[in-house]
Design an enzyme around this catalytic site. Sequence first.
Site, PDB file in Angstrom:
ATOM      1  CG  ASP A  49      -1.813   1.175   1.323  1.00 16.04           C
ATOM      2  OD1 ASP A  49      -1.824   1.987   0.381  1.00 16.04           O
ATOM      3  OD2 ASP A  49      -2.500   1.314   2.360  1.00 16.04           O
ATOM      4  CG  ASN A  51      -1.948   5.529   1.887  1.00 17.20           C
ATOM      5  OD1 ASN A  51      -3.127   5.769   1.633  1.00 17.20           O
ATOM      6  ND2 ASN A  51      -1.585   4.878   2.970  1.00 17.20           N
ATOM      7  CG  ASP A 177     -10.241   0.389   3.605  1.00 18.33           C
ATOM      8  OD1 ASP A 177      -9.421  -0.516   3.836  1.00 18.33           O
ATOM      9  OD2 ASP A 177     -10.065   1.570   3.944  1.00 18.33           O
ATOM     10  CG  HIS A 178      -6.626  -1.254   0.935  1.00 20.60           C
ATOM     11  ND1 HIS A 178      -5.726  -0.490   0.231  1.00 20.60           N
ATOM     12  CD2 HIS A 178      -6.865  -0.580   2.087  1.00 20.60           C
ATOM     13  CE1 HIS A 178      -5.428   0.583   0.918  1.00 20.60           C
ATOM     14  NE2 HIS A 178      -6.106   0.560   2.052  1.00 20.60           N
ATOM     15  CB  CYS A 346     -29.819  16.900  -0.642  1.00 21.89           C
ATOM     16  SG  CYS A 346     -30.642  15.643  -1.640  1.00 21.89           S
ATOM     17  CG  HIS A 349     -30.469  13.219  -4.954  1.00 17.34           C
ATOM     18  ND1 HIS A 349     -29.330  13.425  -4.216  1.00 17.34           N
ATOM     19  CD2 HIS A 349     -30.066  12.696  -6.144  1.00 17.34           C
ATOM     20  CE1 HIS A 349     -28.273  13.036  -4.915  1.00 17.34           C
ATOM     21  NE2 HIS A 349     -28.693  12.600  -6.085  1.00 17.34           N
ATOM     22  CB  CYS A 371     -26.260  14.718  -0.232  1.00 15.00           C
ATOM     23  SG  CYS A 371     -27.132  13.519  -1.268  1.00 15.00           S
TER      24      CYS A 371
END
Length: 399
Positions: A49, A51, A177-178, A346, A349, A371
Amino acid sequence: MVILYSSTYMVPELKQKIRREFALSFCFSKFYRWEFLLNLGKRVVVVGDFNIAPFAIDRCDADADFEKNMFRKWLRSLLRNSGGCFYDVFRSKHPERKGVYTCFSQCIGAEEFNYGSRIDHILIAGPCIHEDHEVEEYSIFDCHVTHCDILTEFKRGSSDTLSKWNGGRSTKLEGSDHIPVYVKLTDIPDLPVHSTPALAVRYLPEVRGWQQSIVSFLSKSQSLQQKEVALNLSSETSSELSSSQQNQGYTTARNQEKKEFFAKRKSPHSIKDTKRAKGSSSSQLTIKSFFKQPGEEPSFSSDQNFSDEVDICNSQDVSCSKEKGNAALLEWQRIQERMKTSLPLCKGHREPCVARSVKKGGNIGRLFYVCARAQGPATNPEANCNHFQWASYKSKDKK
């Protein structure tokens, strides 16, 4: 092979200038080490990683100044197409491939609209392993790397059964999350046994002897096992002592009950006296006694009156608890409906926003509305519309 993790470099605050300078010097020190190994004729593979997303194609919605960042420039300077000696294996195999990312922010629901960045890389450099090839003409990338790709099927939240983001999913997504990246090598001969480089972490005095393999992380240490055995022995000893004490107390209580029983049988009038004395010493107080003044004597009730009062109190308590529970439920439903109607809509939408609060800075604690949809490309109308609105509040100085 070098397994690398680099902390985030994108620190916009000016007060973090020293941190950025240190991070940049760390990047160059890594490169000098890799260059030294390459000059010795070694093959260097760097995975991990970083980054850092080197090119605009590696980041969703990259702006015009995206590639001007100093850390992106440093990473691109290592690559062959910029005069460096390393191959970015994925981008070299897929130079025009778009929309493939390895990291998605978990706090904005980025997986839903593929709003991510490619910051996990495999860099490779050095000569090929074939002995009959010249270094200048053949590299390890040209001769041995056949395929490289990103395993997008391991992206979190890829299942259709999961709920939408809506300001934060009710179901927590499991996993990282990778997304993993893999490379396939071919025609690799059996390598001879070699020793670990002298600068390996395992030889540093601070960590020497701690971890020799990953298996040590998956097994309990001897000291921890000894502590668990000691705790188990102490708990067993305490349970045995407590059980013996309970048995001794139970025997004493039974002997006392026997003495009282035979004492009652000696005198027929002693039964009423014993009941009266017992009632005066340990009977249940009546409900009225709880509402008397502190100076007044508490009143006691007979067994029949006491049982009647208990039945009445129990029925009243049950009915009162049900009424309170229903009232609380109705009040909470009313508050929720009021919150829905009071939340601003918002701009993109016309849907109710979600409330957030500032975590740091001069406005810490102040509420604002955004939102509720997941973050996504600006061209996607279904993604977050970037609505922002401060919550109105009254200043403490004004009355």
